[in-house]
Design a protein around this motif. Structure first.
Motif, short mmCIF file in Angstrom:
data_model
loop_
_atom_site.label_atom_id
_atom_site.label_comp_id
_atom_site.label_asym_id
_atom_site.label_seq_id
_atom_site.Cartn_x
_atom_site.Cartn_y
_atom_site.Cartn_z
N GLU A 313 30.73 -27.64 -26.25
CA GLU A 313 29.47 -27.60 -26.63
C GLU A 313 28.70 -29.63 -26.44
OE1 GLU A 313 26.62 -26.52 -30.51
OE2 GLU A 313 28.07 -25.07 -30.14
N LEU A 314 30.17 -29.74 -27.17
CA LEU A 314 29.31 -31.20 -27.37
C LEU A 314 30.54 -32.15 -26.30
CD1 LEU A 314 27.86 -33.43 -29.28
CD2 LEU A 314 29.68 -33.08 -31.16
N PRO A 315 29.63 -33.56 -25.41
CA PRO A 315 30.31 -33.94 -25.32
C PRO A 315 31.37 -35.28 -26.27
CG PRO A 315 28.29 -33.97 -24.49
CD PRO A 315 28.56 -33.18 -25.67
N VAL A 316 32.44 -34.94 -26.12
CA VAL A 316 33.55 -36.39 -27.23
C VAL A 316 34.53 -36.93 -26.72
CG1 VAL A 316 35.14 -35.86 -28.86
CG2 VAL A 316 33.20 -34.06 -29.10
N ASN A 317 34.41 -37.95 -26.80
CA ASN A 317 35.43 -39.51 -26.02
C ASN A 317 35.33 -39.21 -24.51
OD1 ASN A 317 35.80 -39.87 -29.21
ND2 ASN A 317 38.19 -39.05 -28.94
N THR A 318 34.20 -39.84 -24.49
CA THR A 318 33.85 -39.96 -22.99
C THR A 318 34.73 -40.76 -22.08
OG1 THR A 318 31.84 -41.19 -23.52
CG2 THR A 318 31.81 -38.58 -23.69
N ASP A 319 35.53 -42.06 -22.95
CA ASP A 319 35.64 -42.21 -22.27
C ASP A 319 36.92 -42.20 -21.65
OD1 ASP A 319 36.53 -43.26 -25.02
OD2 ASP A 319 36.65 -45.59 -24.95
N GLY A 320 37.67 -41.44 -22.73
CA GLY A 320 38.92 -40.85 -22.37
C GLY A 320 40.04 -41.06 -23.92
N GLY A 321 38.67 -41.96 -24.87
CA GLY A 321 39.54 -41.92 -25.91
C GLY A 321 41.07 -42.94 -26.13
N GLY A 322 41.45 -42.49 -27.75
CA GLY A 322 42.71 -43.53 -27.77
C GLY A 322 43.89 -42.47 -27.15
N LEU A 323 44.06 -41.08 -26.61
CA LEU A 323 44.52 -40.55 -26.33
C LEU A 323 45.16 -40.21 -24.46
CD1 LEU A 323 43.86 -36.65 -28.02
CD2 LEU A 323 45.77 -38.23 -28.28
N SER A 324 43.80 -40.86 -24.11
CA SER A 324 43.93 -41.46 -22.18
C SER A 324 43.18 -42.94 -22.60
CB SER A 324 43.28 -40.28 -21.35
OG SER A 324 44.73 -39.21 -21.28
N ALA A 325 42.62 -43.73 -23.06
CA ALA A 325 41.69 -44.48 -22.48
C ALA A 325 42.45 -46.19 -22.99
CB ALA A 325 40.48 -44.82 -22.89
N GLN A 326 42.31 -46.50 -24.10
CA GLN A 326 42.71 -47.88 -24.77
C GLN A 326 43.17 -47.37 -26.21
OE1 GLN A 326 39.39 -47.26 -24.17
NE2 GLN A 326 39.34 -48.40 -21.98
N HIS A 327 44.72 -47.65 -26.31
CA HIS A 327 44.64 -48.04 -28.18
C HIS A 327 45.46 -48.91 -28.32
CE1 HIS A 327 45.14 -46.17 -32.20
NE2 HIS A 327 44.65 -45.47 -32.11
N PRO A 328 44.30 -50.47 -28.88
CA PRO A 328 45.61 -50.86 -28.81
C PRO A 328 45.38 -51.74 -30.50
CG PRO A 328 43.31 -52.05 -28.03
CD PRO A 328 43.49 -50.39 -28.44
N GLY A 329 45.82 -50.49 -31.23
CA GLY A 329 45.71 -50.93 -32.70
C GLY A 329 44.43 -49.84 -33.33
N MET A 330 44.01 -50.63 -33.84
CA MET A 330 42.40 -50.12 -34.87
C MET A 330 41.51 -50.25 -33.76
SD MET A 330 42.82 -51.79 -38.36
CE MET A 330 42.90 -54.46 -37.38
N ARG A 331 41.61 -49.06 -33.08
CA ARG A 331 40.54 -48.88 -32.26
C ARG A 331 38.69 -48.06 -32.30
NH1 ARG A 331 39.10 -45.24 -28.60
NH2 ARG A 331 38.54 -45.88 -26.27
N GLY A 332 39.12 -48.50 -33.18
CA GLY A 332 37.38 -47.85 -33.98
C GLY A 332 36.35 -48.95 -33.27
N LEU A 333 36.64 -49.90 -32.56
CA LEU A 333 35.65 -50.88 -32.10
C LEU A 333 34.84 -50.46 -30.47
CD1 LEU A 333 33.33 -53.11 -33.03
CD2 LEU A 333 35.24 -54.56 -32.64
N PHE A 334 36.03 -49.77 -30.20
CA PHE A 334 36.04 -48.81 -28.92
C PHE A 334 34.83 -48.38 -29.43
CE2 PHE A 334 39.35 -52.08 -28.60
CZ PHE A 334 39.72 -52.38 -27.53
N LEU A 335 35.02 -47.26 -29.93
CA LEU A 335 33.84 -45.51 -30.20
C LEU A 335 32.69 -46.07 -29.91
CD1 LEU A 335 35.54 -43.89 -33.28
CD2 LEU A 335 36.20 -44.37 -30.61
N ILE A 336 32.32 -48.13 -30.90
CA ILE A 336 30.91 -48.07 -30.87
C ILE A 336 30.72 -48.75 -29.31
CG2 ILE A 336 29.23 -49.78 -31.87
CD1 ILE A 336 31.27 -49.66 -34.24
N VAL A 337 31.30 -49.11 -28.67
CA VAL A 337 31.33 -49.84 -27.36
C VAL A 337 30.69 -48.39 -26.82
CG1 VAL A 337 32.01 -50.44 -24.99
CG2 VAL A 337 32.64 -51.62 -27.91
N GLU A 338 31.83 -47.42 -26.60
CA GLU A 338 31.12 -46.59 -25.84
C GLU A 338 30.06 -45.79 -26.03
OE1 GLU A 338 32.18 -43.45 -22.34
OE2 GLU A 338 32.79 -45.27 -22.67
N ALA A 339 30.23 -45.39 -27.10
CA ALA A 339 28.37 -44.23 -27.71
C ALA A 339 27.40 -45.86 -27.14
CB ALA A 339 28.83 -44.93 -29.47
#
Length: 382
Positions: A313-339
């Protein structure tokens, strides 16, 4: 406008190179992301008077400011794990609204994957054995094990299935397949997730985030600065932060994350309801994090996260998230970039739409730190 009532916008976002970067340093990734975010905004570097950074050492914002050639009059080095950047965004927005700063750069860079490859650190990052942690460390309770324990509790209490958790990873990979900046893009199935090697019961490998190198930068500015920028502003509508625990024995309910508080605060301050949100970027070091955070942010009732994920129902982690896109440690800033990119309609094949078919209007980014120790939530709108 007077100090204290200025609106605050995200005017520039960018990623550094990401993925496998054996020859990069964290500092070069900071600089690369910062330059790209400034170029995205079209704002002169001389107008930056605030800097927020964490992760490079005890003097993080001082070191990074020097490396970038900045002399900020407002700094933040809050470090609460993966939610650091949502919490820093809240602090920066408050500072800009109050007139203590005009343009604040949030920037991060990490060579977490390359450091392991080169033997500069081990795969199991230690959080130390002092203070309260001394009572858990001797028993080998790793970060992954803490998340796995919480996931198992949710499965027992609410009937959440391992297949529902696996669906989180499958959907993340579907978005990553459409993202040229994602590290892993080959499709996976629920069976692929379930048949992988066990890491910490119930998590197999694909339930866990990837390891990558990379960096990100986000530039926040007062509304009068936003007029001079080349991009459409994305406004900070509401923020919330909360810290929960450091030891598992002090966590009252393993099935409730600190997003239950940070989300309530952020939505209340923004004056919007979860049902109005068009997309969500959620910290996903492990599949369970996505599911329980969706519940605690109010997108569904407690115990219904698995069914909600499957409903799409809701698009979630539309860049692929830390599970598939990128996860270089503290990933929170990537969330804002994608949003922000989604709200500006810049995501190409993975671009989502609002229910009326127009570009999305509201997004939420919610970061989690430690082992559900902290949470920061930001509501964004165009």
């Amino acid at each position: 406008m007077t100090a204290g009532n200025r609106n605050v916008a995200v005017v520039g976002v960018a990623l550094s190179d990401c993925g496998r970067l054996d020859d990069a340093t964290p500092y070069t990734l900071h600089a690369q992301a910062a330059r790209r975010a400034l170029a995205d905004a079209g704002l002169d570097r001389a107008r930056i008077d605030g800097l927020a950074s964490a992760g490079t050492g005890v003097l993080a914002p001082v070191e990074i400011a020097e490396y970038l050639g900045l002399r900020p009059t407002w700094v933040d080095s809050t470090s609460v794990g993966g939610s650091t950047w949502e919490v820093m965004a809240a602090h920066a927005a408050d500072a800009i609204a109050a007139g203590h700063a005009n343009a604040v750069l949030l920037v991060y860079g990490s060579t977490a994957r390359a450091d392991i490859r080169a033997g500069r650190r081990t795969g199991d990052l230690s959080f130390g054995a002092r203070g309260p942690l001394q009572y858990e460390v001797p028993y080998g309770h790793t970060l992954i094990a803490k998340y796995a324990m919480a996931a198992r509790r949710h499965m027992i209490e609410h009937g959440t299935t391992i297949e529902e958790l696996a669906e989180v990873a499958v959907q993340a990979r579907e978005y990553a397949a459409l993202n040229p900046e994602a590290m892993f893009r080959d499709p996976i199935t629920v069976d692929d997730v379930l048949s992988g090697p066990m890491i910490a019961d119930p998590f197999t490998r694909l339930h866990c985030c990837i390891r990558s190198d990379g960096g990100a930068a986000v530039l926040l500015a007062a509304e009068e600065y936003a007029r001079d920028c080349r991009t459409e502003p994305v406004w900070i509508l509401g923020t919330g932060e909360y810290v929960s625990h450091s030891t598992m024995s002090e966590w009252e309910d393993f099935t409730v994350s600190p997003a239950a508080v940070s989300g309530r605060l952020a939505f209340g301050r923004a004056g919007v309801r979860p049902a109005e949100i068009d997309l969500a970027q959620i910290y996903d070091a492990f599949t369970y994090m996505t599911l329980v955070t969706l519940e605690d942010l109010g997108f569904c009732k407690k115990g219904e996260g698995g069914a909600f994920v499957r409903s799409r129902e809701l698009p979630v982690n539309t860049d692929g998230g830390g599970l598939s896109a990128q996860h270089p440690g503290m990933r929170g800033l990537f969330l804002i970039v994608e949003a922000v990119r989604q709200l500006r309609g810049e995501c190409g094949a993975r671009q989502v739409r609002a229910r009326d078919g127009d570009l999305p209007r509201l997004a939420v980014a919610s970061g989690t730190g430690g082992w559900f120790c902290s949470s920061g939530t930001v509501v964004l709108g165009r």
